[in-house]
Motif scaffolding. Structure first.
Motif, mmCIF file in Angstrom:
data_model
loop_
_atom_site.group_PDB
_atom_site.id
_atom_site.type_symbol
_atom_site.label_atom_id
_atom_site.label_comp_id
_atom_site.label_asym_id
_atom_site.label_seq_id
_atom_site.Cartn_x
_atom_site.Cartn_y
_atom_site.Cartn_z
ATOM 1 N N PHE A 136 -4.008 4.031 -4.828
ATOM 2 C CA PHE A 136 -4.739 5.166 -5.386
ATOM 3 C C PHE A 136 -6.123 5.285 -4.755
ATOM 4 O O PHE A 136 -6.871 6.197 -5.074
ATOM 5 C CB PHE A 136 -4.890 5.012 -6.905
ATOM 6 N N CYS A 137 -6.442 4.370 -3.883
ATOM 7 C CA CYS A 137 -7.796 4.291 -3.333
ATOM 8 C C CYS A 137 -7.867 4.882 -1.924
ATOM 9 O O CYS A 137 -8.396 5.964 -1.721
ATOM 10 C CB CYS A 137 -8.254 2.833 -3.342
ATOM 11 N N CYS A 138 -7.296 4.176 -0.972
ATOM 12 C CA CYS A 138 -7.451 4.585 0.436
ATOM 13 C C CYS A 138 -6.559 5.761 0.815
ATOM 14 O O CYS A 138 -6.934 6.598 1.635
ATOM 15 C CB CYS A 138 -7.158 3.397 1.345
ATOM 16 N N VAL A 139 -5.351 5.805 0.244
ATOM 17 C CA VAL A 139 -4.438 6.917 0.556
ATOM 18 C C VAL A 139 -3.965 7.567 -0.742
ATOM 19 O O VAL A 139 -2.789 7.828 -0.933
ATOM 20 C CB VAL A 139 -3.226 6.433 1.403
ATOM 21 N N GLY A 140 -4.915 7.840 -1.627
ATOM 22 C CA GLY A 140 -4.580 8.390 -2.933
ATOM 23 C C GLY A 140 -4.323 9.882 -2.942
ATOM 24 O O GLY A 140 -3.851 10.432 -3.951
ATOM 25 N N LYS A 141 -4.596 10.561 -1.838
ATOM 26 C CA LYS A 141 -4.402 12.013 -1.791
ATOM 27 C C LYS A 141 -2.953 12.353 -1.481
ATOM 28 O O LYS A 141 -2.633 13.046 -0.514
ATOM 29 C CB LYS A 141 -5.335 12.633 -0.748
ATOM 30 N N VAL A 142 -2.062 11.855 -2.323
ATOM 31 C CA VAL A 142 -0.637 12.116 -2.165
ATOM 32 C C VAL A 142 -0.058 12.369 -3.554
ATOM 33 O O VAL A 142 -0.524 11.799 -4.543
ATOM 34 C CB VAL A 142 0.063 10.922 -1.480
ATOM 35 N N GLU A 143 0.920 13.253 -3.627
ATOM 36 C CA GLU A 143 1.502 13.575 -4.925
ATOM 37 C C GLU A 143 2.220 12.364 -5.510
ATOM 38 O O GLU A 143 2.784 11.530 -4.790
ATOM 39 C CB GLU A 143 2.470 14.752 -4.794
ATOM 40 N N VAL A 202 -2.205 11.239 -6.828
ATOM 41 C CA VAL A 202 -2.436 9.928 -7.440
ATOM 42 C C VAL A 202 -3.918 9.715 -7.707
ATOM 43 O O VAL A 202 -4.310 9.236 -8.782
ATOM 44 C CB VAL A 202 -1.882 8.815 -6.535
ATOM 45 N N SER A 203 -4.771 10.059 -6.765
ATOM 46 C CA SER A 203 -6.221 9.875 -6.942
ATOM 47 C C SER A 203 -6.740 10.708 -8.103
ATOM 48 O O SER A 203 -7.625 10.258 -8.852
ATOM 49 C CB SER A 203 -6.965 10.263 -5.659
ATOM 50 N N ASP A 204 -6.205 11.919 -8.289
ATOM 51 C CA ASP A 204 -6.638 12.771 -9.395
ATOM 52 C C ASP A 204 -6.197 12.193 -10.747
ATOM 53 O O ASP A 204 -6.902 12.327 -11.745
ATOM 54 C CB ASP A 204 -6.070 14.184 -9.237
ATOM 55 N N ILE A 205 -5.030 11.577 -10.760
ATOM 56 C CA ILE A 205 -4.536 10.965 -12.000
ATOM 57 C C ILE A 205 -5.475 9.842 -12.431
ATOM 58 O O ILE A 205 -5.849 9.737 -13.608
ATOM 59 C CB ILE A 205 -3.105 10.433 -11.813
ATOM 60 N N VAL A 206 -5.884 9.005 -11.477
ATOM 61 C CA VAL A 206 -6.775 7.892 -11.807
ATOM 62 C C VAL A 206 -8.144 8.409 -12.243
ATOM 63 O O VAL A 206 -8.770 7.850 -13.148
ATOM 64 C CB VAL A 206 -6.904 6.929 -10.611
#
Length: 233
Positions: free
Chosen positions: A31-38, A10-14
């Motif tokens: 997408f901010c604090c726990v954005g490292k999730v598919e 999610v973080s990479d998408i943003v």
């Protein structure tokens, strides 16, 4: 073809398409604090259909590509240039400015005490938003129709009536440019501090994109469209 899939973080998408933050915010996908999730897992965590979320992400990505593509050639006619400006730059501003506003507000509220320049960022953005939206409305409703009328019937009377409007737009462009220059200066070239949170980084990234699009917009009008009009006067 898009590189974004259900397995993208999610973080990479943003990071790749900053405007997707608006969708994730609406869906309550962090997408901010726990954005490292598919994306697939983030969707399932909230009982959302992953394919539907992906489809919406890809639509946003395609829309942003549409804004960025097909740079106009100077050989285009005045009517073609106006259509391009409206479909690319005016549409972008009407989408982006309202959607970015809550992030600017949040950033100033949460971090303004520690980083007081963010309060000035909010002030500048508020002024810039108002000026640009009023400006595009005036162009669409008043000035562009006058330009088209002049092109269709280039009389001295039409030229005389049009010239003050063009001068006013150029003055407004200068005002918007000054605000953007101040934004760049006080944000140190839109470079967030090392400890900046996701919202902080998102705002700076989108402000940089706004600056890029607006300067392209101004250049296209001042140095291409208006020069063509003046050459015909």
């Amino acid at each position: 073809m898009s590189q974004i899939t259900l397995h993208s973080l999610v973080s990479d998408i943003v990071t790749a398409v900053p405007q997707t933050a608006d969708l994730f915010r609406k869906l309550r996908i962090d997408f901010c604090c726990v954005g490292k999730v598919e994306l697939e897992q983030a969707s399932r965590n909230l009982n959302l259909d992953p394919m539907q979320v992906l489809s919406e992400v890809l639509n946003i990505e395609q829309k942003q590509k549409g804004y960025a593509e097909n740079q106009p050639a100077t050989e285009r006619s005045e009517k073609e240039l106006i259509t391009h400006i409206q479909q690319k730059h005016h549409a972008y501003l009407r989408d982006e400015l309202p959607q970015l506003t809550p992030y600017i507000t949040k950033l100033a509220r949460v971090h303004g005490e520690k980083h007081p320049h963010l309060l000035r960022v909010q002030e500048i953005y508020t002024s810039l938003k108002r000026e640009l939206l009023d400006h595009t409305e005036d162009e669409d409703q008043v000035v562009f129709p006058r330009i088209i009328n002049f092109v269709n019937d280039p009389t001295s009377e039409a030229a005389k009536a049009l010239e003050p409007h063009v001068l006013e737009l150029e003055n407004e462009h200068e005002s918007a440019g000054d605000l953007l220059k101040e934004l760049r200066e006080i944000t140190h070239d839109f470079e967030p501090p090392a400890d900046a949170c996701g919202t902080y980084r998102l705002v700076y990234q989108r402000l940089a994109l706004l600056e890029k699009d607006t300067f392209e917009h101004i250049h296209l009008e001042n140095n291409v469209l208006f020069e063509k009009v003046r050459a015909a006067m």
